[in-house]
Design a protein around this motif. Structure first.
Motif, mmCIF file in Angstrom:
data_model
loop_
_atom_site.group_PDB
_atom_site.id
_atom_site.type_symbol
_atom_site.label_atom_id
_atom_site.label_comp_id
_atom_site.label_asym_id
_atom_site.label_seq_id
_atom_site.Cartn_x
_atom_site.Cartn_y
_atom_site.Cartn_z
ATOM 1 N N ALA A 8 55.275 52.314 50.956
ATOM 2 C CA ALA A 8 55.565 52.935 49.601
ATOM 3 C C ALA A 8 55.077 52.092 48.364
ATOM 4 N N ALA A 9 55.126 50.946 48.528
ATOM 5 C CA ALA A 9 54.625 50.117 47.432
ATOM 6 C C ALA A 9 52.898 50.342 47.127
ATOM 7 N N LEU A 10 52.327 50.990 47.860
ATOM 8 C CA LEU A 10 50.820 51.333 47.664
ATOM 9 C C LEU A 10 50.770 52.531 46.746
ATOM 10 N N GLY A 11 52.045 53.172 46.572
ATOM 11 C CA GLY A 11 52.079 54.587 45.998
ATOM 12 C C GLY A 11 51.499 54.554 44.573
ATOM 13 N N VAL A 12 51.541 53.272 43.966
ATOM 14 C CA VAL A 12 51.202 53.388 42.565
ATOM 15 C C VAL A 12 49.441 52.964 42.268
ATOM 16 N N CYS A 13 48.759 52.933 43.457
ATOM 17 C CA CYS A 13 47.319 52.731 43.357
ATOM 18 C C CYS A 13 46.831 53.991 42.854
ATOM 19 N N GLY A 14 45.933 53.873 41.844
ATOM 20 C CA GLY A 14 45.365 54.792 41.227
ATOM 21 C C GLY A 14 45.857 54.804 39.651
ATOM 22 N N GLU A 15 47.311 54.354 39.645
ATOM 23 C CA GLU A 15 47.620 53.956 38.079
ATOM 24 C C GLU A 15 47.429 52.559 38.055
ATOM 25 N N HIS A 16 47.817 51.779 39.093
ATOM 26 C CA HIS A 16 47.326 50.268 39.470
ATOM 27 C C HIS A 16 45.761 50.358 39.907
ATOM 28 N N ARG A 17 45.172 49.271 39.672
ATOM 29 C CA ARG A 17 43.924 48.865 40.291
ATOM 30 C C ARG A 17 43.730 48.399 41.470
ATOM 31 N N CYS A 18 43.600 49.279 42.607
ATOM 32 C CA CYS A 18 43.300 48.828 44.032
ATOM 33 C C CYS A 18 42.132 49.026 44.497
ATOM 34 N N VAL A 19 42.210 48.266 45.495
ATOM 35 C CA VAL A 19 40.535 48.141 46.231
ATOM 36 C C VAL A 19 40.668 47.979 47.626
ATOM 37 N N ARG A 20 39.755 48.474 48.250
ATOM 38 C CA ARG A 20 39.607 48.194 49.737
ATOM 39 C C ARG A 20 38.385 47.179 49.877
ATOM 40 N N LEU A 21 38.471 46.188 50.649
ATOM 41 C CA LEU A 21 37.085 45.278 50.769
ATOM 42 C C LEU A 21 36.462 45.593 52.310
ATOM 43 N N PHE A 22 35.028 45.540 52.079
ATOM 44 C CA PHE A 22 34.189 45.338 53.483
ATOM 45 C C PHE A 22 33.555 44.324 53.508
ATOM 46 N N PRO A 23 34.290 43.258 54.104
ATOM 47 C CA PRO A 23 33.441 41.919 54.077
ATOM 48 C C PRO A 23 32.528 41.669 55.073
ATOM 49 N N LYS A 24 31.684 41.032 54.892
ATOM 50 C CA LYS A 24 30.647 40.799 56.047
ATOM 51 C C LYS A 24 30.449 39.026 56.010
ATOM 52 N N VAL A 25 30.150 38.748 57.266
ATOM 53 C CA VAL A 25 29.931 37.100 57.050
ATOM 54 C C VAL A 25 28.368 36.972 56.820
ATOM 55 N N LYS A 26 28.014 36.098 56.024
ATOM 56 C CA LYS A 26 26.704 35.718 55.403
ATOM 57 C C LYS A 26 26.046 35.510 56.941
#
Length: 273
Positions: free
Chosen positions: A232-250
């Motif tokens: 439920a803590a992620l329910g504020v995402c949209g009002e808060h600035r939230c991000v999903r990362l797609f990392p790649k090893v160099k």
């Protein structure tokens, strides 16, 4: 960006020159000539070979085609014209004008320090009255995110007068994540217990410990909560600035972290249930 494009065009021009030279040699070989005669200006010799095909500007004495010449990109001016993209000088000047003392002191960036987080600087669209005016004022839109109260601030600066024409403040608007925000999100993830899987995958791929975002290539997308999201803590995402990362090893594989969400406003990491 201009240098990259210019280099690309240079390669195209060089490629075209090679194609033309190859065509000229082919024509010289296949078209009939005066039998037994040595023609001047690129004709055929009696033995059927092309006569110094590339000496007339196409190549050297050995017939090899010389590489195309790529001219150096012209120096970028301090000020663009018309609808030219903003120069680096214009972008720096626009930001200095936009961030006055009041905005700097009252705002907060992604790291929690004073001053708004810059998202982007773009050439502003001309006013309706200036659509056909080649000498219309050049304006820049500077977009900031204020992490202190989760607001998106856009200021339009007139680069001719050096003044702010207008200011817009919006809540719940989430533009694409900037490079600095991606790096901070990765740093928060690395330091969080939920980042253990990321670090383990990185070590499996490289044999080294993951300690810094600089060890990764990062892509990202803004995350907005959907009804009933867990936790439920992620329910504020949209009002808060939230991000999903797609990392790649160099120089290595991608690492799957799609189920992790970094709340940059709260500086916390959550895992989607």
């Amino acid at each position: 960006m201009r240098k990259i494009v210019h280099r690309h065009l240079g390669k195209v021009v060089a490629g075209a020159a090679i194609a033309v030279a190859g065509t000229a040699v082919m024509i010289g070989v296949t078209l009939p000539g005066a039998a037994g005669a040595e023609e001047q200006g690129g004709g055929l010799r009696a033995d059927g070979t092309a006569q110094q095909a590339a000496q007339d500007g196409q190549g050297g004495q050995d017939g090899a085609v010389r590489p195309g010449v790529v001219e150096r990109a012209p120096a970028e001016g301090q000020k663009g014209k018309g609808r030219d993209p903003l120069t680096d000088d214009e972008m720096r000047r626009a930001e200095r004008i936009a961030v006055n003392r009041a905005l700097f002191d009252s705002s907060e960036n992604v790291e929690g320090a004073r001053g708004p987080q810059r998202i982007g600087v773009d050439l502003a669209e001309p006013d309706t009255a200036d659509l056909d005016n080649p000498n219309a004022p050049r304006r820049a839109d500077i977009t900031f995110y204020d992490y202190k109260d989760d607001t998106l601030v856009t200021k339009t600066v007139d680069l001719d007068t050096g003044k702010v024409d207008r200011t817009g403040v919006q809540h719940g608007v989430q533009p694409p994540i900037s490079r600095d925000e991606m790096a901070e999100a990765a740093q928060l993830l690395i330091a969080d217990p939920l980042g253990a899987g990321l670090k383990a995958d990185f070590k499996d791929a490289t044999g080294k410990e993951l300690t810094s975002p600089d060890q990764l290539m990062l892509n990202s997308m803004v995350y907005r909560a959907t009804p009933g999201v867990r936790p439920a803590a992620l329910g504020v995402c949209g009002e808060h600035r939230c991000v999903r990362l797609f990392p790649k090893v160099k120089n290595g594989p991608w690492i799957d972290s799609r189920d992790l969400v970094i709340d940059l406003s709260a500086r916390k990491v959550g895992k989607l249930g």
